[in-house]
Design an enzyme around this catalytic site. Structure first.
Site, short mmCIF file in Angstrom:
data_model
loop_
_atom_site.label_atom_id
_atom_site.label_comp_id
_atom_site.label_asym_id
_atom_site.label_seq_id
_atom_site.Cartn_x
_atom_site.Cartn_y
_atom_site.Cartn_z
CG ASN A 40 -0.12 -0.16 2.40
OD1 ASN A 40 0.50 0.64 2.97
ND2 ASN A 40 -0.45 -1.24 3.16
CG ASP A 80 -6.81 -4.99 6.04
OD1 ASP A 80 -6.42 -4.71 7.33
OD2 ASP A 80 -7.36 -3.98 5.58
N PRO A 92 -3.00 -11.48 10.52
CG PRO A 92 -1.08 -12.16 11.66
CD PRO A 92 -1.81 -12.30 10.33
CG ASP A 93 -5.80 -6.04 14.46
OD1 ASP A 93 -4.76 -5.38 14.78
OD2 ASP A 93 -6.82 -5.63 14.09
CB ILE A 94 0.24 -6.42 14.55
CG1 ILE A 94 0.52 -7.01 13.45
CG2 ILE A 94 1.42 -6.29 15.63
CD1 ILE A 94 1.57 -6.70 12.51
CG PHE A 111 -1.62 6.06 13.68
CD1 PHE A 111 -0.84 5.75 15.11
CD2 PHE A 111 -1.42 7.15 13.23
CE1 PHE A 111 -0.06 6.71 15.55
CE2 PHE A 111 -0.70 7.81 13.56
CZ PHE A 111 0.04 8.02 14.83
CE LYS A 159 -10.03 1.17 11.49
NZ LYS A 159 -9.32 1.73 10.55
CE LYS A 164 -7.87 -2.18 15.17
NZ LYS A 164 -6.78 -2.65 14.20
N1 CTP Z 1 -3.20 -2.94 12.57
C1 CTP Z 1 -2.52 -3.92 13.03
N2 CTP Z 1 -2.38 -5.33 12.17
C2 CTP Z 1 -3.36 -5.21 11.35
C3 CTP Z 1 -4.32 -4.26 10.84
C4 CTP Z 1 -4.00 -3.26 11.70
O1 CTP Z 1 -1.50 -3.83 13.77
N3 CTP Z 1 -3.42 -6.64 10.66
C5 CTP Z 1 -3.26 -1.63 13.38
C6 CTP Z 1 -2.58 -0.56 12.67
O2 CTP Z 1 -1.44 -0.37 12.82
C7 CTP Z 1 -3.43 0.69 13.16
C8 CTP Z 1 -4.58 -0.02 13.63
O3 CTP Z 1 -4.65 -1.30 13.72
O4 CTP Z 1 -2.80 1.06 14.24
C9 CTP Z 1 -5.91 0.37 12.31
O5 CTP Z 1 -5.57 0.04 11.16
P1 CTP Z 1 -6.36 0.21 9.81
O6 CTP Z 1 -5.76 -0.41 8.58
O7 CTP Z 1 -6.78 1.67 10.01
O8 CTP Z 1 -7.65 -0.56 10.29
P2 CTP Z 1 -8.14 -2.00 10.26
O9 CTP Z 1 -8.01 -2.50 11.95
O10 CTP Z 1 -7.19 -2.86 9.22
O11 CTP Z 1 -9.56 -1.87 9.77
P3 CTP Z 1 -10.06 -1.50 8.29
O12 CTP Z 1 -9.00 -1.87 7.56
O13 CTP Z 1 -11.48 -2.01 8.27
O14 CTP Z 1 -10.26 -0.01 8.52
#
Ligand code: CTP
Length: 406
Positions: A213, A282, A310-312, A332, A346, A350
């Site tokens: 991205n 994602d 995975p969502d870190i 963020f 969010k 989270k």
């Molecule tokens: N984040 C993360 N790991 C992921 C996705 C997101 O750690 N796989 C963290 C980002 O670093 C940021 C926050 O989650 O601090 C939100 O990221 P964002 O991409 O805006 O949101 P998402 O949770 O991915 O939701 P969406 O794509 O639906 O907006």
């Protein structure tokens, strides 16, 4: 940027070939808004002329304690009294030895000795041959100068003017500038450990291609820099970006979301604050071909299956340390619309105390940004400014929110 606006720096030059870098340093200080008064030793004038330094600093250079231009004939007193700092760059081995003994037989050492020690900090940028640097006398002098209150800025390593290679080169002008700017920042995170994720991730399809991205990593790098300036020990887990590592920050380079997760979880147990600024992809392709995927001929479109990464941030925020309040998590939200609503969602999803919202297309790749801090009490706006300036404000805000005893 004018990170040194209003600061008056006395730039001292002692004898060494690194004097040529002092010219660039002087310009950089002025570019950042400082006023600069140059003081040179006789030995320094063998390497670079006072004319050059006068032209760059726009001030007459002082090099003798007998200089009668000062009405009271006391340049060693007058020059230091309104200084915000004295920076000796280059600081030769001999000059260090002189300072250590409180010798004062020429203007620069005399002025350093006569400075109001509590009000005017003394910063030293050593520059010498690697053997001179490693010599026990130099190392001993440096330790004692530190104990006496001087700030030693360290040295660079690499090819030296004498033809040898090793430690002892003076730091580059831009490194010295960054260190000086950091020196003046309030130490709001002293003793804290900060973990930052930054940049995009790259999810490979094959050895040639992948999905990623537009995140430039600049906001995350600025936060790492600001946290380090505030006195924290900082680890920066960086996706694939070509930005320079901020001074004093430990960088771990990763590519994919899975690698970023692994690196983050390794550092998380030691961290007090976690800034998740990375734009983590994602999804990743389900399969990763070891060989380049070839076109199979007209009309046959490839089909790529994706799986969710995975969502870190969520993984860290659900961990025991974040839940018990030992680790403060900042997320963020990069959005294109309805920033506040998405940021609030969010924050809840989270389970973190603070989320920082920004509009993706208005920040990606740019030097400046505008932020919206959203927590359970409300919304706070940081108007458009450089990413470094915003990062400093954010760091101050987080420092204020940390539990008092932590
Ligand atoms: N984040 C993360 N790991 C992921 C996705 C997101 O750690 N796989 C963290 C980002 O670093 C940021 C926050 O989650 O601090 C939100 O990221 P964002 O991409 O805006 O949101 P998402 O949770 O991915 O939701 P969406 O794509 O639906 O907006």
């Amino acid at each position: 940027m004018s990170d040194l606006a209003g600061k008056h720096i006395v730039l001292g030059l002692s004898g060494g070939i690194a004097c040529y870098k002092a010219a660039e340093l002087c310009r950089a200080l002025i570019r950042e808004g400082a006023t600069v008064q140059v003081v040179m030793t006789e030995a320094a004038a063998q390497f670079i002329t006072p004319v050059t330094m006068q032209a760059l600093s726009n001030q007459p250079v002082f090099s003798s304690q007998w200089d009668s231009r000062e009405p009271n004939n006391m340049p060693h007193i007058n020059l230091s009294r309104d200084a915000d700092a004295i920076l000796v760059a280059p600081c030769s081995a001999d000059f260090m030895a002189k300072l250590l003994h409180g010798r004062a037989d020429e203007l620069l050492s005399l002025m350093c000795l006569a400075r109001p020690i509590a009000a005017v900090p003394l910063l030293l940028a050593p520059a010498m041959n690697r053997e001179m640097w490693a010599h026990p006398a130099t190392q001993r002098n440096m330790a004692q100068l530190s104990a006496d209150g001087a700030h030693i800025l360290g040295v660079g390593s690499g090819f030296q003017a004498c033809g040898e290679t090793g430690d002892g080169r003076m730091l580059e002008p831009m490194e010295l500038l960054e260190d000086l700017i950091a020196f003046f920042q309030p130490k709001l995170l002293a003793g804290k450990r900060v973990l930052v994720t930054a940049g995009p991730t790259f999810e490979a399809l094959d050895p040639i291609r992948g999905i990623t991205n537009h995140s430039s990593g600049k906001m995350g790098f600025a936060i790492a820099r600001a946290a380090r300036e505030a006195g924290a020990e900082v680890t920066l887990v960086a996706g694939p970006v070509s930005l320079a590592t901020p001074r004093g920050v430990t960088r771990v380079d990763v590519k994919s979301a899975l690698q970023m997760l692994e690196a983050t979880m390794k550092e998380e147990p030691r961290a007090d604050i976690f800034f998740a600024t990375a734009a983590v992809a994602d999804w990743r392709p389900v399969t990763h071909s070891k060989e380049k995927i070839k076109k199979e001929g007209a009309g046959k479109d490839p089909v790529v299956a994706f799986t969710e990464n995975p969502d870190i941030l969520l993984t860290v925020a659900q961990g025991q340390r974040a839940r018990s309040g030992e680790l403060y998590c900042v997320g963020f939200a990069a959005e294109t619309h309805d920033l506040v609503a998405h940021a609030r969602a969010k924050l809840a999803r989270k389970g973190i105390p603070l989320i920082v919202g920004n509009i993706g297309p208005l920040t990606f790749g740019l030097e400046d940004n505008q932020l919206l801090l959203v927590d359970r009490h409300g919304v706070q706006e940081f108007p458009r400014a450089s990413k470094v300036a915003l990062a400093r404000r954010l760091v101050a805000e987080v420092a204020r929110r940390l539990p008092a005893a932590a």
